[in-house]
Design a protein around this motif. Structure first.
Motif, PDB file in Angstrom:
ATOM      1  N   LYS A  16       5.709   3.028  12.502  1.00 15.66           N
ATOM      2  CA  LYS A  16       5.421   1.290  12.798  1.00 15.66           C
ATOM      3  C   LYS A  16       6.847   0.571  12.476  1.00 15.66           C
ATOM      4  O   LYS A  16       7.321  -0.184  13.384  1.00 15.66           O
ATOM      5  CB  LYS A  16       4.408   1.001  11.675  1.00 15.66           C
ATOM      6  N   GLY A 134      -5.083  -0.106  -5.181  1.00 15.11           N
ATOM      7  CA  GLY A 134      -6.492  -0.588  -5.361  1.00 15.11           C
ATOM      8  C   GLY A 134      -7.064  -1.308  -6.497  1.00 15.11           C
ATOM      9  O   GLY A 134      -7.652  -2.218  -6.458  1.00 15.11           O
ATOM     10  N   VAL A 270      -1.391  12.378   4.702  1.00 19.90           N
ATOM     11  CA  VAL A 270      -0.892  12.326   3.222  1.00 19.90           C
ATOM     12  C   VAL A 270      -1.889  11.807   2.353  1.00 19.90           C
ATOM     13  O   VAL A 270      -2.563  11.000   2.493  1.00 19.90           O
ATOM     14  CB  VAL A 270       0.446  11.764   2.927  1.00 19.90           C
ATOM     15  N   ARG A 300       5.806  13.140  -0.787  1.00 19.45           N
ATOM     16  CA  ARG A 300       4.912  14.257  -0.631  1.00 19.45           C
ATOM     17  C   ARG A 300       4.843  14.860   0.777  1.00 19.45           C
ATOM     18  O   ARG A 300       5.319  14.165   1.825  1.00 19.45           O
ATOM     19  CB  ARG A 300       3.587  13.454  -0.929  1.00 19.45           C
TER      20      ARG A 300
HETATM   21  P1  IMO Z   1       2.706   3.411   5.876  1.00 19.33           P
HETATM   22  O1  IMO Z   1       2.479   1.877   6.160  1.00 19.33           O
HETATM   23  C1  IMO Z   1       0.481   7.057   4.876  1.00 19.33           C
HETATM   24  C2  IMO Z   1      -2.707   6.786   1.521  1.00 19.33           C
HETATM   25  C3  IMO Z   1      -2.462   7.454   0.494  1.00 19.33           C
HETATM   26  C4  IMO Z   1      -3.925   7.693  -0.132  1.00 19.33           C
HETATM   27  C5  IMO Z   1      -4.606   6.599   0.327  1.00 19.33           C
HETATM   28  C6  IMO Z   1      -4.665   5.538  -0.599  1.00 19.33           C
HETATM   29  O2  IMO Z   1       3.887   3.985   5.429  1.00 19.33           O
HETATM   30  O3  IMO Z   1       1.998   3.986   6.922  1.00 19.33           O
HETATM   31  P2  IMO Z   1      -3.257   3.824  -1.965  1.00 19.33           P
HETATM   32  O4  IMO Z   1      -1.993   3.708  -2.821  1.00 19.33           O
HETATM   33  O5  IMO Z   1      -2.919   2.930  -0.701  1.00 19.33           O
HETATM   34  O6  IMO Z   1      -4.528   3.101  -2.646  1.00 19.33           O
HETATM   35  O7  IMO Z   1      -3.470   5.360  -1.398  1.00 19.33           O
HETATM   36  O8  IMO Z   1      -3.858   5.854   1.543  1.00 19.33           O
HETATM   37  N1  IMO Z   1      -1.495   5.688   1.995  1.00 19.33           N
HETATM   38  C7  IMO Z   1      -0.581   6.126   3.048  1.00 19.33           C
HETATM   39  N2  IMO Z   1      -0.578   7.010   3.734  1.00 19.33           N
HETATM   40  N3  IMO Z   1       1.172   5.986   4.904  1.00 19.33           N
HETATM   41  C8  IMO Z   1       0.871   4.929   4.268  1.00 19.33           C
HETATM   42  O9  IMO Z   1       1.391   3.704   4.618  1.00 19.33           O
HETATM   43  C9  IMO Z   1       0.056   4.855   3.232  1.00 19.33           C
HETATM   44  N4  IMO Z   1      -0.354   4.100   2.378  1.00 19.33           N
HETATM   45  C10 IMO Z   1      -1.352   4.535   1.366  1.00 19.33           C
HETATM   46  O10 IMO Z   1      -1.714   8.542   0.513  1.00 19.33           O
HETATM   47  O11 IMO Z   1      -4.463   8.817   0.409  1.00 19.33           O
END
Ligand code: IMO
Ligand code: GDP
Ligand code: MG
Length: 422
Positions: A16, A134, A270, A300
């Motif tokens: 993005k 969260g 992830v 990670r």
């Molecule tokens: P961007 O914007 C990939 C995942 C975390 C976890 C779940 C909840 O870079 O695409 P959180 O910390 O939000 O409570 O974690 O969401 N997660 C992401 N995975 N890209 C992200 O952001 C993420 N933001 C949170 O790994 O599984």
């Protein structure tokens, strides 16, 4: 004037940041509408790499206005780190970055609670980024949160009340923690934050629209991490879908114009949670290695698998995607065969739409397509695309019912091909 939205269709990290940066010259304003420093948006240009967490990816281009909207959760300490590192590389943000007073603050105890809840869940943990996302959204929804605007009114009282409530919970969870350093850093960072222009962003954005200025809304995470429509409970705590731009910025639904849906030519995730097309073999390892699939923020390792058209169709539906953007095509350059999941077999029943539960018993049904086995990273026009790659693109467009208007063939800003075909 309408606002366009760009958002992830998979489990985040689709690219993005790179595409918002590429599209920025076409807009006057770039605005983040949800998420927080759980995001890691990578931009590469001029031989340099930048990772943005809370700051919109339009920040590098000229005098564009960048807005952190009310739907975002902001950690002053991490924001300061990010902003100071940009300032150190010559990017002064203060005139170009506006922050909503209605954005909620991530307190130091929110971060500790995030870790404590994860520890309490044991094997059922979500695998969060540990940034307090969260717990901060929980306090927002339960009407206990502290907002950026509170920095200007009665802050100490609000902060201490919420902190005390958190400490009660941590005591009950019997969770050991040390707040001293985190809190000292945070308190100093709120002074830094106060130096920025704090605004009523819904008013500001609607004023821009009324004066015919164009706005691009930048999503964080991805549709499969949406709190309502993602693989619950293994999701983030915000609405990552296009409707999130309305609530996260104060933009009315009939103001939404284009919805750019971005996806990788394969798929990654992830953290914990179901991932039907995940690969545990050397093909998945190659994707990880060739795609450098390691988290931009946490480092990670990302889980890798084939593209999942069942999930993508679902994401296109809930977002109202009007244009698709395909990323990391080059990562598949050496593969003999490319697989695309077109349906799920769930305990013997075939689904071509998202079933309620994808946690267990889901076997992907694949279509095989020939690989293009050509280095695409230096290509600058779609006329150079190999035949097999064009066949893959056509297959995806046919299955998904939306045209792919941009194709990315490498991480650099310049490795982006805008297709003429509508
Ligand atoms: P961007 O914007 C990939 C995942 C975390 C976890 C779940 C909840 O870079 O695409 P959180 O910390 O939000 O409570 O974690 O969401 N997660 C992401 N995975 N890209 C992200 O952001 C993420 N933001 C949170 O790994 O599984
Ligand atoms: P975001 O969170 O959606 O902005 O995506 P991330 O920045 O977390 O992850 C995308 C990763 O892929 C970053 O390391 C980018 O530099 C990289 N990337 C983006 N587009 C491409 C591409 O077309 N090819 C390759 N090989 N890498 C890309
Ligand atoms: Mg990311």
């Amino acid at each position: 004037m309408k606002v366009d939205v760009l958002l992830g269709l998979q489990w985040g990290d689709e690219g993005k940041g790179k595409i918002v940066d590429v599209l920025t010259p076409e807009y006057d304003v770039i605005a983040r509408f949800q998420g927080g420093p759980n995001a890691g948006h990578t931009l590469i240009f001029g031989g340099k790499k930048y990772v943005l967490r809370s700051i919109p990816s339009g920040i590098f281009q000229g005098d564009k206005v960048n807005i952190i909207g009310n739907g975002v959760v902001l950690d002053p300490s991490l924001f300061r780190e990010e902003a100071e590192s940009l300032a150190a590389s010559g990017h002064n943000l203060k005139e170009r970055l506006l922050i909503s007073k209605k954005a909620h603050l991530i307190l130091p105890t929110h971060r500790i609670l995030d870790a404590a809840y994860e520890a309490a869940k044991g094997d059922d943990k979500v695998g969060t980024t540990g940034k307090g996302i969260g717990p901060t959204y929980t306090d927002k929804i339960s009407r206990n949160g502290v907002r950026v605007g509170d920095l200007l009114h009665n802050f100490d009282e609000k902060y201490n009340k919420l902190k005390a409530a958190h400490e009660e919970i941590l005591k009950r969870l019997d969770y050991d923690y040390d707040l001293t350093e985190l809190e000292a850093q945070w308190m100093s960072a709120i002074e830094y934050l106060k130096e920025f222009t704090l605004i009523d962003s819904e008013e500001e954005i609607n004023r821009y629209l009324a004066s015919e200025k164009s706005v691009l809304c930048e999503g964080a995470q991805g549709t499969m991490l949406d709190v309502d429509f993602g693989s619950y409970p293994f999701v983030t705590s915000s609405n990552t879908i296009s409707a999130g731009a309305c609530t996260g910025l104060g933009v009315a639904p009939n103001r939404i114009g284009e919805v750019f849906g971005i996806f990788k030519a394969y798929c990654t995730r992830v953290g914990e949670g179901p991932f039907p097309t995940e690969l545990f073999d050397e093909v998945g390892e190659s994707m990880c290695e060739l795609g450098h699939e390691f988290g931009a923020v946490t480092g990670r390792k990302r889980r890798c698998g084939w593209i999942d058209l069942v999930a993508l169709k679902y994401a296109i539906m809930v977002n109202g995607v009007t244009k698709l953007i395909m990323m990391k095509s080059d990562v598949l350059d050496t593969f003999e065969t490319i697989k695309a999941c077109v349906a799920y077999d769930v305990d013997g029943v075939e689904y071509d739409y998202m079933p309620y539960d994808i946690t267990e018993g889901v076997t992907p049904i694949y279509v095989d397509l020939p690989g293009w086995k050509t280095d695409m990273t230096k290509m600058t026009s779609e006329n150079e695309f190999p035949e097999e790659f064009n066949a893959y693109v056509s297959f995806l467009e046919q299955e998904l019912g939306v045209n792919i208007s941009i194709i990315s063939v490498g991480p650099d800003r310049d490795q982006t091909i805008i297709r003429d075909a509508e």
